[in-house]
Scaffold this active site. Sequence first.
Site, PDB file in Angstrom:
ATOM      1  N   ARG A   1      -8.680 -31.646 -40.265  1.00  0.00           N
ATOM      2  CA  ARG A   1      -9.196 -30.417 -41.267  1.00  0.00           C
ATOM      3  C   ARG A   1      -8.535 -30.608 -43.063  1.00  0.00           C
ATOM      4  O   ARG A   1      -7.557 -31.138 -42.797  1.00  0.00           O
ATOM      5  CB  ARG A   1      -8.535 -29.625 -40.961  1.00  0.00           C
ATOM      6  CG  ARG A   1      -8.730 -27.875 -41.643  1.00  0.00           C
ATOM      7  CD  ARG A   1      -8.408 -26.878 -40.757  1.00  0.00           C
ATOM      8  NE  ARG A   1      -8.802 -25.797 -41.683  1.00  0.00           N
ATOM      9  CZ  ARG A   1      -8.219 -24.616 -41.764  1.00  0.00           C
ATOM     10  NH1 ARG A   1      -7.698 -23.983 -40.241  1.00  0.00           N
ATOM     11  NH2 ARG A   1      -8.709 -23.297 -41.984  1.00  0.00           N
TER      12      ARG A   1
ATOM     13  N   HIS B   1     -12.539 -21.502 -44.932  1.00  0.00           N
ATOM     14  CA  HIS B   1     -12.386 -21.098 -43.986  1.00  0.00           C
ATOM     15  C   HIS B   1     -13.897 -21.132 -42.691  1.00  0.00           C
ATOM     16  O   HIS B   1     -14.068 -21.042 -42.123  1.00  0.00           O
ATOM     17  CB  HIS B   1     -12.691 -19.755 -43.692  1.00  0.00           C
ATOM     18  CG  HIS B   1     -10.962 -18.980 -43.602  1.00  0.00           C
ATOM     19  ND1 HIS B   1     -10.431 -17.993 -44.266  1.00  0.00           N
ATOM     20  CD2 HIS B   1     -10.002 -19.415 -43.674  1.00  0.00           C
ATOM     21  CE1 HIS B   1      -9.174 -18.413 -44.796  1.00  0.00           C
ATOM     22  NE2 HIS B   1      -8.753 -18.658 -44.181  1.00  0.00           N
TER      23      HIS B   1
ATOM     24  N   ARG C   1      -1.276 -13.340 -50.599  1.00  0.00           N
ATOM     25  CA  ARG C   1      -2.138 -14.365 -51.632  1.00  0.00           C
ATOM     26  C   ARG C   1      -2.584 -12.975 -51.798  1.00  0.00           C
ATOM     27  O   ARG C   1      -3.323 -11.896 -51.594  1.00  0.00           O
ATOM     28  CB  ARG C   1      -3.481 -14.828 -51.161  1.00  0.00           C
ATOM     29  CG  ARG C   1      -2.505 -16.426 -50.308  1.00  0.00           C
ATOM     30  CD  ARG C   1      -3.763 -17.611 -50.678  1.00  0.00           C
ATOM     31  NE  ARG C   1      -3.236 -18.156 -49.953  1.00  0.00           N
ATOM     32  CZ  ARG C   1      -4.129 -19.009 -48.755  1.00  0.00           C
ATOM     33  NH1 ARG C   1      -5.975 -18.929 -48.608  1.00  0.00           N
ATOM     34  NH2 ARG C   1      -3.276 -19.286 -46.900  1.00  0.00           N
TER      35      ARG C   1
ATOM     36  N   ASN D   1      -4.454 -30.935 -38.436  1.00  0.00           N
ATOM     37  CA  ASN D   1      -4.486 -29.740 -39.663  1.00  0.00           C
ATOM     38  C   ASN D   1      -2.684 -29.819 -40.146  1.00  0.00           C
ATOM     39  O   ASN D   1      -1.810 -28.785 -39.313  1.00  0.00           O
ATOM     40  CB  ASN D   1      -5.034 -28.052 -38.620  1.00  0.00           C
ATOM     41  CG  ASN D   1      -5.030 -27.300 -39.375  1.00  0.00           C
ATOM     42  OD1 ASN D   1      -4.275 -26.926 -41.098  1.00  0.00           O
ATOM     43  ND2 ASN D   1      -4.941 -26.260 -39.584  1.00  0.00           N
TER      44      ASN D   1
ATOM     45  N   GLU E   1     -10.716 -23.099 -34.846  1.00  0.00           N
ATOM     46  CA  GLU E   1     -11.459 -24.305 -35.962  1.00  0.00           C
ATOM     47  C   GLU E   1     -11.649 -26.045 -35.056  1.00  0.00           C
ATOM     48  O   GLU E   1     -12.270 -26.626 -35.774  1.00  0.00           O
ATOM     49  CB  GLU E   1     -10.511 -23.497 -36.796  1.00  0.00           C
ATOM     50  CG  GLU E   1     -10.929 -22.578 -37.957  1.00  0.00           C
ATOM     51  CD  GLU E   1      -9.857 -22.057 -38.999  1.00  0.00           C
ATOM     52  OE1 GLU E   1      -8.778 -21.797 -37.852  1.00  0.00           O
ATOM     53  OE2 GLU E   1     -10.055 -22.125 -39.614  1.00  0.00           O
TER      54      GLU E   1
END
Length: 402
Positions: A98, A186, A246, A20, A382
């Site tokens: 990823r 996501h 964000r 990732n 994940e």
Amino acid sequence: MDHGMTGAGGATAEFILSLNAGSSSLKFSLYEAGDEPREIAVGQVESLGPNARFKARIGLEQVEDDLGSANHHVALRAILEKCETVLQGRPPACIGHRIAHGGVDYEAPQLLTPEVMEKLALLEPLAPLHQPHNLAAVRASIEAFPDALQIGCFDTAFHRNHPWVNDTFGLPLKYYDRGVRRYGFHGLSYDYITGTLARIDPELASGRVVIAHLGNGASMCGVLNGRSIASTMGFSALDGLPMGTRCGQLDPGVVLYLMDQEGLSASELTKLLYNESGLKGLSGATNDMRALEASQQLEAEMAIEYYTFRARRELGALAASLHGIDGVVFCGGIGENSAAIRARICNGMDWMGITLDARANTDNEMSIGIGRTKVLVIPTDEERIIARAASRALNERAMAKD
Ligand code: ADP
């Protein structure tokens, strides 16, 4: 050292590395392949650049080291060197990556052939802060392991079958055709959560569920019978919930105003919206929810109030998209760990059947609701979704050889 890494029937198991890659870090997990891959090591190279640092658990050992100057290539080499205690001369047979954006085409993991890599590079402008780093790690990995399978798992893939109305903006249709759509992100986390839910509560898994992935990045996803119907994240990873740094949902008129009246350039706006807004911007202090919860500053409380208010609004909006709601699942660093934030998001939602059991919530139990809508806390994973896809790819390769 014998780590007992033999697969069923005593055959030596193959290794899977899941990567990732971000702008400043390369996170990794190493697995032994199998129907349910077995994690052997997990860690990251952080602060890529002049002062990179390696931190991992390898087997039972905690390993930390200063690497000096490191880019993705150097970081990957360091990961391999450090994991040699468990790899023992057998490099990973499959590397799973990823990748933020799979565009409109990819709704499942893909073998990263040169053609696929070309297509993914064309998507860089759609995810400029993630995609280039993801692909840099793929290139480093192809160079390091020319014989391994390289597969890409996309954060957008889980959302690829949204009804059209949940994917479009109110712009002239030609922009939709040019790829200006609500992609949603996501997806690997939502894939893991829906899979886990199908195992632990099949009835709920076949119903209407809102999953709240609340980490540094944050989004919510409306899931019907295990499939994504709508996401709070849109064209970019900026939309929807406010996040660590964000902004979340923003009137596009604000962007026009900041350009025209305050003279902000595109790169200044990018920095503002991605790195200086959200919890950090509102509090004027930090994006770390733990620190905000501990703070006595009014601005910290205001940041939390905005965060939880917007989450409640989006929860209601997604329930409307699903024509009702049977369950809510919290995951991500904040969703999994902060009882106070879960309580504040669920506060006043009894009309939607959402009522928390205060004790179960404080104790971080899996099931924390006592209303007609179930409320669950499920730790997401994940990397495991990537490792499962990599295991399947290895199986398919073995079957093709037979
Ligand atoms: P990322 O999106 O980078 O993977 P994580 O899922 O690890 O991020 O979530 C990071 C966030 O989780 C941070 O804001 C951190 O403060 C928050 N967090 C972690 N543990 C707790 C806790 N016990 N209480 C409140 N917030 C927490």
